[in-house]
Scaffold this motif. Structure first.
Motif, PDB file in Angstrom:
ATOM      1  N   UNK A   1      18.427  49.550  26.579  1.00 34.09           N
ATOM      2  CA  UNK A   1      18.694  49.171  28.235  1.00 34.09           C
ATOM      3  C   UNK A   1      18.929  50.269  29.083  1.00 34.09           C
ATOM      4  N   UNK A   2      19.179  51.642  28.479  1.00 31.77           N
ATOM      5  CA  UNK A   2      19.265  52.516  29.414  1.00 31.77           C
ATOM      6  C   UNK A   2      18.111  53.120  30.021  1.00 31.77           C
ATOM      7  N   UNK A   3      16.912  52.822  29.235  1.00 34.05           N
ATOM      8  CA  UNK A   3      15.529  53.092  29.704  1.00 34.05           C
ATOM      9  C   UNK A   3      14.963  52.041  30.773  1.00 34.05           C
ATOM     10  N   UNK A   4      15.535  50.926  30.606  1.00 34.30           N
ATOM     11  CA  UNK A   4      15.008  49.533  31.361  1.00 34.30           C
ATOM     12  C   UNK A   4      14.746  49.911  32.925  1.00 34.30           C
ATOM     13  N   UNK A   5      15.874  50.512  33.608  1.00 33.86           N
ATOM     14  CA  UNK A   5      15.909  50.708  34.966  1.00 33.86           C
ATOM     15  C   UNK A   5      14.504  51.273  35.454  1.00 33.86           C
ATOM     16  N   UNK A   6      13.861  52.171  34.469  1.00 27.48           N
ATOM     17  CA  UNK A   6      12.805  53.192  35.004  1.00 27.48           C
ATOM     18  C   UNK A   6      11.714  52.132  35.108  1.00 27.48           C
ATOM     19  N   UNK A   7      11.725  50.972  34.329  1.00 34.30           N
ATOM     20  CA  UNK A   7      10.392  50.085  34.601  1.00 34.30           C
ATOM     21  C   UNK A   7      10.904  48.604  35.035  1.00 34.30           C
ATOM     22  N   UNK A   8      12.173  48.734  35.865  1.00 31.87           N
ATOM     23  CA  UNK A   8      12.579  47.630  36.532  1.00 31.87           C
ATOM     24  C   UNK A   8      12.839  46.186  35.374  1.00 31.87           C
ATOM     25  N   UNK A   9      13.560  46.633  34.326  1.00 34.72           N
ATOM     26  CA  UNK A   9      13.451  45.836  33.173  1.00 34.72           C
ATOM     27  C   UNK A   9      14.869  45.335  33.046  1.00 34.72           C
ATOM     28  N   UNK A  10      14.883  44.004  32.550  1.00 36.08           N
ATOM     29  CA  UNK A  10      16.418  43.316  32.837  1.00 36.08           C
ATOM     30  C   UNK A  10      17.161  43.965  31.395  1.00 36.08           C
ATOM     31  N   UNK A  11      18.357  43.913  31.392  1.00 32.42           N
ATOM     32  CA  UNK A  11      19.061  44.440  30.095  1.00 32.42           C
ATOM     33  C   UNK A  11      19.096  43.264  29.076  1.00 32.42           C
ATOM     34  N   UNK A  12      19.130  43.461  27.785  1.00 33.45           N
ATOM     35  CA  UNK A  12      19.063  42.564  26.953  1.00 33.45           C
ATOM     36  C   UNK A  12      20.200  41.726  26.845  1.00 33.45           C
ATOM     37  N   UNK A  13      20.336  40.532  25.998  1.00 31.00           N
ATOM     38  CA  UNK A  13      21.119  39.693  26.069  1.00 31.00           C
ATOM     39  C   UNK A  13      21.409  39.149  24.545  1.00 31.00           C
ATOM     40  N   UNK A  14      22.790  39.191  24.070  1.00 29.58           N
ATOM     41  CA  UNK A  14      22.711  38.498  22.544  1.00 29.58           C
ATOM     42  C   UNK A  14      22.654  36.912  22.712  1.00 29.58           C
ATOM     43  N   UNK A  15      21.930  36.316  21.963  1.00 30.94           N
ATOM     44  CA  UNK A  15      21.918  34.822  22.057  1.00 30.94           C
ATOM     45  C   UNK A  15      22.431  34.058  21.003  1.00 30.94           C
ATOM     46  N   UNK A  16      23.192  33.019  21.006  1.00 26.62           N
ATOM     47  CA  UNK A  16      23.519  32.232  19.789  1.00 26.62           C
ATOM     48  C   UNK A  16      22.298  31.599  19.352  1.00 26.62           C
ATOM     49  N   UNK A  17      22.519  31.026  18.068  1.00 31.70           N
ATOM     50  CA  UNK A  17      21.561  30.074  17.713  1.00 31.70           C
ATOM     51  C   UNK A  17      21.096  29.040  18.297  1.00 31.70           C
ATOM     52  N   UNK A  18      22.115  28.402  19.005  1.00 26.54           N
ATOM     53  CA  UNK A  18      21.964  27.221  19.984  1.00 26.54           C
ATOM     54  C   UNK A  18      21.066  27.610  21.253  1.00 26.54           C
ATOM     55  N   UNK A  19      21.736  28.934  21.718  1.00 21.86           N
ATOM     56  CA  UNK A  19      20.930  29.092  23.062  1.00 21.86           C
ATOM     57  C   UNK A  19      19.573  29.523  22.813  1.00 21.86           C
ATOM     58  N   UNK A  20      19.045  30.063  21.329  1.00 24.24           N
ATOM     59  CA  UNK A  20      17.670  30.290  21.195  1.00 24.24           C
ATOM     60  C   UNK A  20      16.945  29.227  21.061  1.00 24.24           C
TER      61      UNK A  20
END
Ligand SMILES: Cc1cc2nc3c(=O)[nH]c(=O)nc-3n(C[C@H](O)[C@H](O)[C@H](O)COP(=O)(O)OP(=O)(O)OC[C@H]3O[C@@H](n4cnc5c(N)ncnc54)[C@H](O)[C@@H]3O)c2cc1C
Length: 593
Positions: free
Chosen positions: A124-143
């Motif tokens: 995530x620390x590199x994401x701002x360089x490429x206008x990327x969004x930070x990661x999210x942890x997802x539950x099995x249901x959300x996936x």
């Protein structure tokens, strides 16, 4: 732009300052940077623009999270340059959100998910360089909610953000910019020798145009070997040992399907633990990729059935619907990875390197090896800095701020389509490929309504675009048009558009209608061959039979006037040639009027 300081050593005149060998992303990038800094450039491409790795990769302008573990500089450089590429070619990039599920049957699955979370915190620390969004942890249901097609019990997963691109269009954008800055660009023209002086310095190149047979010499102060996996072979053209530009060629294949099957890319583990993916890419789904040492012919790289099965098996384990989906083709490329003995191909560095062959006794000759699409611009800048230094030129690179052709303004594709009287989807695809220059394509339709005709319904591609890429982007064959526009890459495999495209290309390049038919057939045969590993034997046999029949007919045709009947379903044969001749005279009349 300020004048070059002293690029002409006293008493010496050369045709150009820099010859670039290779029209992949690195060669195109260097050609653009050099011309922007005021240098005179000539580019020679043996096949077509982006014929090699640059047009046959995974199409991601990403940071490559996995490189973080062993090559963090590569992740940093790629993310940084991804940000630059977004700025100069905003029309060409599209967001690809990734899901990475963690399966319950994996040993220590919960711990693995926690570790993934920590790993992506770092990414995530590199994401701002490429206008990327930070990661999210997802539950099995959300996936499951996000991607109902996911199979198997998971403990959850993570999402992370990447960008997709059409690598061919990126190369074309760089070369068009270079040409508009004065560069000479020659495709289907191979360099046969790097000419050197008695004292070892480079003097230029000898080349041969593979379409016309014409050969010649271009003298230059600098020669850049930007031939990717061909780099060692190219070095030998200058009398150097292949080891002077050593790479470890790694073959990678992709299989593509006729539609988007998911809204998210899914990262999965293959049987050997390697990471592979299913991704929605433009208007299709793609699975990739492999990485195996390659020792074959670089001008003829094709996916094998075994490679296709390896990928399908991996994806099917978590996304079983892939087994019912329709594969319509494959592409394959060879990475020019930096040489190392020992690591598995996946573990090789993706760093890039500029080699100054002065240390091999050839001052003025450079090779560019390694690298990534995502960091091509920085690589090209480093190469051009080295050239500028040798020539005593003090002009800094501006390729990170000056838009690529078409990248200066984002058009509204719906308004574009409405104004041009074309389907919204055709407008959107056109705007994607050409950015603001789509206006130049539709101007053709305003001049001649017939050019608004859809030639390739799968993509869709308009006649105006085919004519535009022949006129302005060096397309000389149906295959070249397909590379630039994606004509014939959809579910019909070119059966509905190759013939008409061949007729147009032949007419615009001063060749006969029969040549147009042969070009179309060459394209159909080559696509069928690339599909072979992915389609069943029944389809492969039927295609081979149909194409062999047409080939036999054309092979025995000495001229288009020779009556031999209409070859029906493919639209190839004398009648379609006559049709194009009629159209041509109608067009000439309209131009004259
Ligand atoms: C399967 C695969 C997946 C990849 N995925 C990604 C990805 O998702 N993201 C990413 O950033 N990077 C990716 N890469 C890496 C990236 O594609 C390459 O690093 C990059 O395209 C290399 O560009 P190049 O210009 O050096 O070589 P190439 O694109 O191979 O160009 C070399 C050119 O030189 C020409 N040539 C050879 N000999 C001569 C001669 N004698 N005269 C004239 N021309 C000659 C060839 O025809 C060719 O067009 C991937 C690569 C592969 C193969």
């Amino acid at each position: 732009m300020s004048e070059p300081a002293s690029i002409e050593p006293a008493g010496e005149r050369t045709d150009v300052d820099v010859v670039v060998i290779g029209g992949g992303v690195n060669g195109s990038g260097v050609a653009r940077d050099c011309t922007q800094r005021g240098l005179r450039v000539a580019v020679f491409e043996r096949n077509d623009v982006a014929f090699g790795a640059s047009g046959n990769n995974s199409g991601m302008i990403h940071g490559g999270p996995r490189y973080l573990t062993y090559d963090p500089d590569v992740t940093y450089t790629s993310c940084l340059d991804s940000g630059h590429i977004q700025r100069i070619a905003p029309h060409l990039l599209f967001r690809i959100p990734f899901l990475m599920p963690v399966h319950r049957d994996r040993r220590g699955a919960k711990v693995a998910l926690t570790l993934l979370d920590a790993f992506f915190d770092l990414y995530d620390k590199y994401q701002p360089l490429k206008r990327g969004k930070p990661h999210t942890v997802l539950t099995a249901e959300q996936l499951q909610q996000l991607e109902p097609g996911l199979a198997g019990m998971t403990v959850g997963g993570v999402s992370f953000d990447e960008w997709g691109i059409d690598g061919v269009r990126l190369c074309i954008g760089n070369l068009v910019d270079a040409a508009e800055g004065g560069a000479e660009v020659r495709v289907h023209t191979t360099v046969t020798e790097i000419v050197r002086r008695d004292d070892g310095r480079v003097r230029g190149v000898r080349y041969r145009d593979l379409s016309t047979g014409e050969s010649g010499v271009r003298t230059a102060k600098i020669v850049v070997n930007a031939t990717g996996a061909w780099a060692p072979l190219t070095a030998t053209l200058g009398g150097l040992l292949p080891e002077s530009a050593r790479v470890r060629p790694g073959k990678g294949i992709h299989v593509f399907f006729d539609r988007r099957l998911t809204n998210y890319a899914i990262a999965v583990r293959a049987i050997d633990g390697r990471q592979v993916f299913l991704e929605p890419w433009q208007n299709m789904s793609v699975i990739g990729t492999t990485d195996t040492d390659y020792y074959g012919d670089l001008d003829d790289v094709v996916a094998t059935t075994a490679e296709v099965r390896y990928l399908v098996q991996a994806v099917a384990r978590v996304f079983p619907a892939i087994l019912d989906a329709r594969p319509i083709g494959t592409w394959a490329g060879v990475r020019p990875t930096l040489y190392a003995w020992g690591p598995s191909p996946d573990g090789l560095s993706r760093e890039h390197e500029v080699i100054d062959h002065e240390r091999h006794g050839a001052p003025g000759l450079y090779s560019m090896i390694g690298g990534k699409l995502a960091s091509y611009r920085i690589f090209a800048e480093e190469m051009t800095d080295a050239i500028a230094q040798r020539l005593g030129l003090r002009v800094a690179s501006r390729t990170h701020v000056v838009p690529l052709p078409g990248g200066d303004e984002l058009l509204d594709p719906l308004a574009l389509a409405a104004d041009a009287g074309i389907e919204p989807i055709a407008g959107a695809r056109l705007e994607y490929r050409h950015g603001a220059r789509a206006l130049r394509v539709v101007e053709r339709i305003a001049r001649d309504r017939r050019e608004g005709a859809v030639l390739c319904p799968c993509e869709p591609v308009l006649e105006a675009e085919v004519r535009y890429v022949v006129r302005h982007e060096w397309a000389q064959t149906v295959d070249d048009v397909s590379r630039r526009t994606r004509l014939g890459l959809g579910s019909c495999g070119g059966m509905r558009c190759a013939a008409r495209c061949g007729a147009i290309v032949a007419e615009m390049t001063g060749r006969s209608p029969l040549d147009g038919q042969r070009m179309a057939l060459d394209f159909l045969e080559s696509s069928a061959r690339k599909r072979l590993g992915a389609v069943g034997p029944l389809q492969a046999r039927q295609e081979a039979l149909a194409l062999a029949t047409v080939r036999a007919e054309l092979g025995s045709s000495r001229s288009v006037e020779r009556p031999s009947g209409d070859l029906g379903p493919l639209g190839l044969g004398p009648r379609s040639a006559e049709r194009s001749a009629e159209e041509r005279s109608a067009e000439e009349r309209s131009v004259a009027e």
